[in-house]
Write an enzyme that holds these catalytic residues in place. Structure first.
Site, mmCIF file in Angstrom:
data_model
loop_
_atom_site.group_PDB
_atom_site.id
_atom_site.type_symbol
_atom_site.label_atom_id
_atom_site.label_comp_id
_atom_site.label_asym_id
_atom_site.label_seq_id
_atom_site.Cartn_x
_atom_site.Cartn_y
_atom_site.Cartn_z
ATOM 1 N N ASP A 84 28.568 -6.566 118.561
ATOM 2 C CA ASP A 84 30.163 -6.513 118.256
ATOM 3 C C ASP A 84 30.337 -5.623 119.125
ATOM 4 O O ASP A 84 30.167 -4.592 118.999
ATOM 5 C CB ASP A 84 30.289 -6.934 117.023
ATOM 6 C CG ASP A 84 32.162 -7.372 116.690
ATOM 7 O OD1 ASP A 84 32.191 -7.886 117.642
ATOM 8 O OD2 ASP A 84 32.392 -7.122 115.851
ATOM 9 N N LYS A 114 29.914 -10.302 121.305
ATOM 10 C CA LYS A 114 30.508 -11.234 120.595
ATOM 11 C C LYS A 114 31.745 -10.245 121.154
ATOM 12 O O LYS A 114 31.943 -8.945 120.874
ATOM 13 C CB LYS A 114 30.566 -11.448 119.055
ATOM 14 C CG LYS A 114 32.256 -11.636 119.022
ATOM 15 C CD LYS A 114 31.846 -11.868 117.002
ATOM 16 C CE LYS A 114 32.845 -10.241 116.770
ATOM 17 N NZ LYS A 114 34.242 -10.478 117.106
ATOM 18 N N GLU A 183 38.824 -16.801 113.584
ATOM 19 C CA GLU A 183 39.078 -16.300 112.065
ATOM 20 C C GLU A 183 40.936 -16.570 111.774
ATOM 21 O O GLU A 183 41.333 -16.709 112.856
ATOM 22 C CB GLU A 183 39.196 -14.998 112.529
ATOM 23 C CG GLU A 183 38.825 -14.352 111.134
ATOM 24 C CD GLU A 183 39.105 -12.378 111.051
ATOM 25 O OE1 GLU A 183 39.035 -11.563 110.378
ATOM 26 O OE2 GLU A 183 37.930 -12.502 112.224
#
Length: 276
Positions: A84, A114, A183
């Site tokens: 991430d 990501k 999300e």
């Protein structure tokens, strides 16, 4: 078993097979996730909250992420490991973004990275992809933008923001991301996005129509005592069990019950006698 690849994930979407993803931040946990057959591990910047004790993810550094990603990749042989990109690691310049993304593969052994954002990140995503680094996108509630978003809340509930999210999803898909995290997105909006993009969608608080799901492992195992979001299901509640075990350890040490004879090692009598 061969390691999961980005091609594997696209094939799963084509076959309507669900994709599984969990976070992990250390070697011993990642070993278990890998052995359980989970498709992907996200070494998330959520480690700022659940491992390092920060209020949010903004304080997490590249060094933090590389350190933890190394531990996870050493533990895995089956999962696709995604590193991430932390706050400000890809915001300043495209060159810096590519360099930092490359560190996840070159130094930490991850297979992909990501990053958060929509249309404003297209050029960055393309540059990272040009460097042969697979990219996972992330839209909806993007924790690194929590101050701009006005807190941790569901995104895309009104017409304008829903349209913007669809635009962001299309842009990320067209840019070439291999998957897209959604999300805190309304279920039917996530369904619409999932149907429109060619890449797999990975939901977290985005309902059951997504191509896959991700949760923070500390949340789903009941190991975290902080705020637990509505979308989390506890598949275990380990914290009370762990605390009970720690209390038993304390009691047995204090009372002399532990260690017992079976926990010790022997020495030959003649050796012992010669010591005196």
């Amino acid at each position: 078993m061969a390691r999961i690849t980005t091609t594997t994930l696209r094939d799963k979407k084509a076959k309507n097979e669900k994709i599984t993803m969990l976070t992990s931040y250390d070697y011993s946990t990642a070993v278990m996730v890998d052995q359980a057959g989970i498709d992907m591990i996200l070494v998330g910047d959520s480690l700022g909250n659940v491992v390092l004790g920060y209020e949010n993810t903004l304080a997490v550094t590249m060094e933090d992420m590389i350190h933890h990603t190394k531990a996870v990749t050493r533990a895995t042989s089956n999962c696709l490991v995604v590193g991430d990109m932390p706050f400000l690691s890809y915001h300043v310049s495209t060159q810096e973004a590519v360099r930092n993304a490359g560190r996840f593969l070159k130094e930490a052994g991850a297979q992909a990275i990501k990053l958060e954002g929509g249309t404003e990140r297209v050029d960055t995503v393309k540059a990272i992809l040009d460097a042969q680094i697979p990219v996972m996108g992330h839209i909806g509630l993007t924790p690194q933008s929590v101050n701009q978003l006005g807190g941790f809340k569901v995104q895309g509930k009104d017409l304008d923001t829903a349209r913007k999210m669809i635009e962001d999803a299309r842009a990320m898909d067209e840019a070439g991301v291999f998957a897209l995290v959604l999300e805190c997105v309304p279920t039917l909006l996530a369904k619409r996005i999932t149907e429109e993009v060619s890449c797999p969608t990975i939901g977290i608080g985005a309902g059951h129509y997504c191509d896959g799901q991700v949760l923070v492992i500390n949340d789903m195992l009941g190991m975290f005592s902080g705020h637990i979001p509505k979308f989390v299901k506890k598949f275990a509640n380990l914290q009370p069990l762990i605390i009970a075990a720690l209390k038993d350890y304390k009691k047995e040490v204090e009372t002399g019950t532990f260690p017992g004879e079976e926990h010790g090692f022997t020495i030959k009598d003649d050796v012992l006698e010669r010591l005196y």
